[in-house]
Scaffold this motif. Structure first.
Motif, PDB file in Angstrom:
ATOM      1  N   UNK A   1     -12.543  -5.211  -4.816  1.00 29.07           N
ATOM      2  CA  UNK A   1     -11.269  -5.402  -5.258  1.00 29.07           C
ATOM      3  C   UNK A   1     -11.019  -6.180  -6.410  1.00 29.07           C
ATOM      4  N   UNK A   2     -10.431  -5.493  -7.654  1.00 31.92           N
ATOM      5  CA  UNK A   2     -10.472  -6.362  -9.001  1.00 31.92           C
ATOM      6  C   UNK A   2      -9.207  -6.743  -9.200  1.00 31.92           C
ATOM      7  N   UNK A   3      -7.998  -6.698  -8.711  1.00 28.35           N
ATOM      8  CA  UNK A   3      -6.850  -7.138  -8.991  1.00 28.35           C
ATOM      9  C   UNK A   3      -5.965  -7.164  -7.858  1.00 28.35           C
ATOM     10  N   UNK A   4      -4.910  -8.037  -7.981  1.00 30.29           N
ATOM     11  CA  UNK A   4      -3.828  -8.082  -6.597  1.00 30.29           C
ATOM     12  C   UNK A   4      -3.061  -6.842  -6.896  1.00 30.29           C
ATOM     13  N   UNK A   5      -2.223  -6.675  -5.672  1.00 37.04           N
ATOM     14  CA  UNK A   5      -1.301  -5.784  -5.728  1.00 37.04           C
ATOM     15  C   UNK A   5      -0.036  -6.611  -5.648  1.00 37.04           C
ATOM     16  N   UNK A   6       0.737  -6.503  -6.547  1.00 37.17           N
ATOM     17  CA  UNK A   6       1.955  -7.204  -6.633  1.00 37.17           C
ATOM     18  C   UNK A   6       3.356  -6.393  -7.020  1.00 37.17           C
ATOM     19  N   UNK A   7       4.256  -6.140  -6.439  1.00 42.16           N
ATOM     20  CA  UNK A   7       5.268  -5.209  -6.898  1.00 42.16           C
ATOM     21  C   UNK A   7       6.136  -6.011  -8.137  1.00 42.16           C
ATOM     22  N   UNK A   8       6.005  -7.597  -7.842  1.00 40.69           N
ATOM     23  CA  UNK A   8       6.919  -8.184  -8.805  1.00 40.69           C
ATOM     24  C   UNK A   8       5.847  -9.524  -9.299  1.00 40.69           C
ATOM     25  N   UNK A   9       4.839  -9.142 -10.131  1.00 34.08           N
ATOM     26  CA  UNK A   9       3.944  -9.756 -10.669  1.00 34.08           C
ATOM     27  C   UNK A   9       4.253 -11.123 -11.412  1.00 34.08           C
TER      28      UNK A   9
ATOM     29  N   UNK B   1      -1.120   1.815  12.684  1.00 31.99           N
ATOM     30  CA  UNK B   1      -1.588   2.310  11.813  1.00 31.99           C
ATOM     31  C   UNK B   1      -1.134   3.462  10.890  1.00 31.99           C
ATOM     32  N   UNK B   2      -0.282   4.097  11.447  1.00 30.18           N
ATOM     33  CA  UNK B   2       0.696   5.021  10.615  1.00 30.18           C
ATOM     34  C   UNK B   2       1.445   4.560   9.694  1.00 30.18           C
ATOM     35  N   UNK B   3       2.117   3.433  10.291  1.00 33.96           N
ATOM     36  CA  UNK B   3       3.068   2.696   9.440  1.00 33.96           C
ATOM     37  C   UNK B   3       2.309   1.944   8.328  1.00 33.96           C
ATOM     38  N   UNK B   4       1.212   1.443   8.496  1.00 33.39           N
ATOM     39  CA  UNK B   4       0.450   0.676   7.576  1.00 33.39           C
ATOM     40  C   UNK B   4      -0.255   1.972   6.270  1.00 33.39           C
ATOM     41  N   UNK B   5      -0.522   3.166   6.931  1.00 33.32           N
ATOM     42  CA  UNK B   5      -0.867   3.991   5.801  1.00 33.32           C
ATOM     43  C   UNK B   5       0.201   4.470   5.060  1.00 33.32           C
ATOM     44  N   UNK B   6       1.406   4.552   5.604  1.00 34.04           N
ATOM     45  CA  UNK B   6       2.620   4.872   4.741  1.00 34.04           C
ATOM     46  C   UNK B   6       2.826   3.854   3.801  1.00 34.04           C
ATOM     47  N   UNK B   7       2.998   2.723   4.274  1.00 32.68           N
ATOM     48  CA  UNK B   7       3.148   1.544   3.236  1.00 32.68           C
ATOM     49  C   UNK B   7       2.273   1.540   2.203  1.00 32.68           C
ATOM     50  N   UNK B   8       0.788   1.945   2.508  1.00 33.56           N
ATOM     51  CA  UNK B   8      -0.066   2.003   1.584  1.00 33.56           C
ATOM     52  C   UNK B   8       0.042   2.870   0.343  1.00 33.56           C
ATOM     53  N   UNK B   9       0.275   4.283   0.857  1.00 36.51           N
ATOM     54  CA  UNK B   9       0.623   5.247  -0.010  1.00 36.51           C
ATOM     55  C   UNK B   9       1.873   4.855  -0.720  1.00 36.51           C
ATOM     56  N   UNK B  10       2.805   4.117  -0.176  1.00 38.68           N
ATOM     57  CA  UNK B  10       4.090   3.714  -1.180  1.00 38.68           C
ATOM     58  C   UNK B  10       3.531   2.752  -2.184  1.00 38.68           C
ATOM     59  N   UNK B  11       2.913   1.879  -1.989  1.00 38.86           N
ATOM     60  CA  UNK B  11       2.542   0.839  -2.945  1.00 38.86           C
ATOM     61  C   UNK B  11       1.583   1.559  -3.881  1.00 38.86           C
ATOM     62  N   UNK B  12       0.628   2.594  -3.492  1.00 37.44           N
ATOM     63  CA  UNK B  12      -0.149   3.123  -4.359  1.00 37.44           C
ATOM     64  C   UNK B  12       0.669   4.072  -5.533  1.00 37.44           C
ATOM     65  N   UNK B  13       1.706   4.729  -4.943  1.00 40.53           N
ATOM     66  CA  UNK B  13       2.636   5.552  -6.072  1.00 40.53           C
ATOM     67  C   UNK B  13       3.412   4.355  -6.846  1.00 40.53           C
ATOM     68  N   UNK B  14       3.832   3.506  -6.200  1.00 34.86           N
ATOM     69  CA  UNK B  14       4.802   2.410  -7.190  1.00 34.86           C
ATOM     70  C   UNK B  14       4.072   1.775  -8.048  1.00 34.86           C
ATOM     71  N   UNK B  15       2.615   1.366  -7.787  1.00 34.93           N
ATOM     72  CA  UNK B  15       1.816   0.509  -8.870  1.00 34.93           C
ATOM     73  C   UNK B  15       1.120   1.555  -9.572  1.00 34.93           C
ATOM     74  N   UNK B  16       0.994   2.863  -9.106  1.00 36.77           N
ATOM     75  CA  UNK B  16       0.056   3.792 -10.043  1.00 36.77           C
ATOM     76  C   UNK B  16      -1.376   3.546  -9.879  1.00 36.77           C
ATOM     77  N   UNK B  17      -1.742   2.919  -8.783  1.00 39.96           N
ATOM     78  CA  UNK B  17      -3.293   2.463  -8.347  1.00 39.96           C
ATOM     79  C   UNK B  17      -3.497   3.327  -7.086  1.00 39.96           C
ATOM     80  N   UNK B  18      -4.970   3.312  -7.014  1.00 38.15           N
ATOM     81  CA  UNK B  18      -5.521   4.003  -5.849  1.00 38.15           C
ATOM     82  C   UNK B  18      -6.077   2.894  -4.917  1.00 38.15           C
TER      83      UNK B  18
END
Length: 386
Positions: free
Chosen positions: A11-19, A57-74
């Motif tokens: 993990x090389x960087x944090x995930x922040x929507x408001x960095x 788990x389902x809620x967390x997966x959905x949140x992870x997918x949302x963050x991935x799309x919003x930040x452009x990261x995998x």
């Protein structure tokens, strides 16, 4: 510590929507509460049970997918609140106090992985870390090379029993007006409460997120949950979209509606037209030197005639070994006026590279300056000095 170090390796960087926000500022959070339709809740719950997944788990997966799309990261990470009363801690059953803990949840997307396989993998990873949920967040953070907070969003799945009627039966007392209230100090948090209708409580800082921002988040998160609920076992994570049909139409149709009439004139013809319209206007500025459209056009014409007399024309290539200058622009226009094509070569390239390019391209002529003509002498290519 070893378990968390392994889980967060790479993990090389944090995930922040408001960095750039001050995550510790004291701002009273706002809430946006949404209850999913009973039908969607039932479908989502049934999907989870069929594939031996928890709703959390389902809620967390959905949140992870949302963050991935919003930040452009995998590879994203967010916080999750757990009870923290791990049986691995000796004597935990006799201790009094609030043992909740916030832990990082890492979601790594793999393009060829199905959505349901991602959920199963995330659940397995959670199970492997369940014995280490009592480790403090500061101690976990030290297992990474990241400075500052790992995340600025939080997911809470509140799955604990609360029966107001049972409370009223205790000791002859009656409890009325019971309204649980939750606030978190993260800029954005999702509190999910299971039930006949899965309730989503979006808690956010109004100085960082507007109401329209949260409306968009609600729509997109609900869309991801719907995709999970209806997911075919073959559905890949990369195929999960966040755009609504209206946004899809806008992006594909409206934003691409850029058709316009384009002239068939060549570049040098457009330049000549501009020179006729505003001959005295400044065309090029280089350091302290300025040149008008009329002068630049006349200079290009003179050089074009010289190049043509030496054989430059359509289906021929002229190399330009001219440093950034007014002469470089004039040389480009001159070559175009002859109908030839130009090959720009940076004089700062190594001499071997320049020789290779000239040999490989085999230009009919090479335009040089006093400072660059020595770079061509050994190649034997005919040159024109400007």
């Amino acid at each position: 510590e070893n378990a968390w170090r392994t889980a967060l390796t790479g993990l090389d960087e944090p995930t922040r929507l408001t960095p750039h926000a001050d995550s510790h500022a004291s701002v009273t959070p706002h809430h946006r509460v949404v209850a999913l339709p009973p039908e969607l809740t039932q479908t989502l719950t049934g999907q989870a049970r069929r594939h031996e997944l928890t709703l959390s788990t389902v809620v967390q997966v959905a949140w992870g997918l949302l963050l991935a799309r919003l930040t452009g990261r995998q590879d994203v990470v967010f916080g999750a609140t757990v009870s923290g009363r791990s049986p691995e801690v000796p004597g935990i059953e006799t201790m009094i106090g609030l043992f909740i803990n916030t832990l990082p949840v890492r979601v790594r997307l793999q393009p060829e992985e199905t959505l349901l396989d991602l959920a199963a993998r995330l659940q397995r990873e959670h199970a492997e870390l369940s014995a280490h949920q009592h480790l403090g967040m500061a101690d976990i953070q030290r297992q990474t090379d990241i400075t500052g907070e790992l995340f600025d969003t939080l997911v809470v799945f509140e799955n604990y029993p609360l029966d107001p009627e049972a409370l009223s039966e205790a000791h002859g007392l009656r409890v009325t007006g019971l309204h649980p209230h939750n606030d978190v100090h993260y800029p954005l948090a999702l509190i999910a409460l299971p039930g006949h209708r899965l309730t989503l409580d979006f808690t956010y800082r109004p100085d960082l997120y507007s109401e329209s921002d949260i409306d968009d988040l609600v729509k997109r998160f609900t869309r991801v949950l719907t995709s999970v609920a209806e997911a075919d076992p073959r559905l890949l994570t990369r195929d999960i979209g966040l755009l609504t049909p209206e946004e899809q139409r806008q992006a594909v149709t409206e934003f691409n509606d850029t058709a316009r009439e384009v002239t068939t004139a060549a570049v040098h013809e457009l330049f000549e037209e501009q020179a006729r319209r505003s001959p005295e206007a400044v065309a090029v500025v280089f350091e302290d030197e300025e040149i008008s459209y009329a002068r630049l056009d006349a200079s290009a014409d003179d050089l074009a005639r010289t190049l043509q007399s030496l054989g430059a024309g359509p289906e021929h290539l002229v190399a330009l070994l001219v440093p950034r200058s007014v002469e470089m622009v004039a040389s480009m226009l001159a070559v175009l006026k002859t109908g030839a094509a130009y090959l720009p070569i940076d004089p700062d390239y190594p001499r071997d590279r320049i020789a290779y390019m000239l040999d490989d391209a085999a230009p009919a002529l090479v335009v040089v300056t006093d400072a660059t003509q020595h770079l061509v002498e050994a190649t034997g290519r005919p040159r024109v000095l400007v």
